[in-house]
Write a protein that holds these residues in place. Structure first.
Motif, PDB file in Angstrom:
ATOM      1  N   TYR A   1      -0.626  -5.407 -10.218  1.00 26.63           N
ATOM      2  CA  TYR A   1       0.436  -5.169  -9.252  1.00 26.63           C
ATOM      3  C   TYR A   1       1.759  -5.615  -9.858  1.00 26.63           C
ATOM      4  O   TYR A   1       1.886  -6.728 -10.336  1.00 26.63           O
ATOM      5  CB  TYR A   1       0.168  -5.941  -7.957  1.00 26.63           C
ATOM      6  N   VAL A   2       2.747  -4.736  -9.838  1.00 24.29           N
ATOM      7  CA  VAL A   2       4.048  -5.022 -10.429  1.00 24.29           C
ATOM      8  C   VAL A   2       4.957  -5.626  -9.365  1.00 24.29           C
ATOM      9  O   VAL A   2       5.029  -5.136  -8.243  1.00 24.29           O
ATOM     10  CB  VAL A   2       4.672  -3.735 -11.006  1.00 24.29           C
ATOM     11  N   GLY A   3       5.666  -6.693  -9.722  1.00 23.63           N
ATOM     12  CA  GLY A   3       6.587  -7.335  -8.782  1.00 23.63           C
ATOM     13  C   GLY A   3       5.849  -7.948  -7.616  1.00 23.63           C
ATOM     14  O   GLY A   3       4.843  -8.627  -7.784  1.00 23.63           O
ATOM     15  N   ASN A   4       6.319  -7.698  -6.412  1.00 21.65           N
ATOM     16  CA  ASN A   4       5.683  -8.234  -5.204  1.00 21.65           C
ATOM     17  C   ASN A   4       4.859  -7.177  -4.489  1.00 21.65           C
ATOM     18  O   ASN A   4       4.724  -7.190  -3.278  1.00 21.65           O
ATOM     19  CB  ASN A   4       6.748  -8.794  -4.252  1.00 21.65           C
ATOM     20  N   LYS A   5       4.280  -6.233  -5.223  1.00 21.06           N
ATOM     21  CA  LYS A   5       3.486  -5.163  -4.616  1.00 21.06           C
ATOM     22  C   LYS A   5       2.099  -5.629  -4.187  1.00 21.06           C
ATOM     23  O   LYS A   5       1.481  -5.016  -3.354  1.00 21.06           O
ATOM     24  CB  LYS A   5       3.337  -3.992  -5.598  1.00 21.06           C
TER      25      LYS A   5
END
Length: 130
Positions: free
Chosen positions: A40-44
């Motif tokens: 998951y990239v960032g806060n995904k």
């Protein structure tokens, strides 16, 4: 008497074969390879917390070969974690494991991160603002 002797020899052969097969090295089943993974990239990724306060759930390293002995989820009952990745492993015998989450702490204090089975965590229901 020949029938009796054949039965005894057959029993010894079957039991002996079973003992030889049972003495396979234990580390053969502890070798894991990654079958599927999703980062998951960032806060995904979603936010999770331990499912229960009393159940022991150790955190593993990314290769699923060593337990991080100083990190047990029951020691952090109110802490929230961000899911960074979802991974499925395969054992050396070809058996697939369940889904494991790579989680990291998003609360202040000591940083906590590692792989844990998704059966030991639950999604946090209320929104988290940071």
């Amino acid at each position: 008497m020949k029938q009796w002797m054949k039965a005894v020899l057959l029993t010894v052969a079957v039991v002996g074969t079973g003992l030889v097969a049972a003495t396979q090295p234990a580390d053969a089943a502890s070798k894991y390879t990654i079958v599927k993974q999703h980062w998951y990239v960032g806060n995904k990724g979603h936010v999770v917390q331990p499912k229960t306060r009393h159940q022991s759930a150790w955190l593993w390293n990314m290769n699923h070969t060593k337990v991080k002995s100083h990190f047990n989820l029951k020691d952090y009952p109110n802490r929230t974690f961000n899911v960074r990745a979802a991974v499925q492993y395969k054992t050396a015998t070809g058996r697939r494991t369940g889904i494991y989450y790579y989680i990291s702490s998003i609360d202040s204090g000591k940083a906590v991160s590692g792989m844990v089975s998704r059966n030991y965590v639950k999604k946090r229901r209320e929104p988290v603002f940071w």
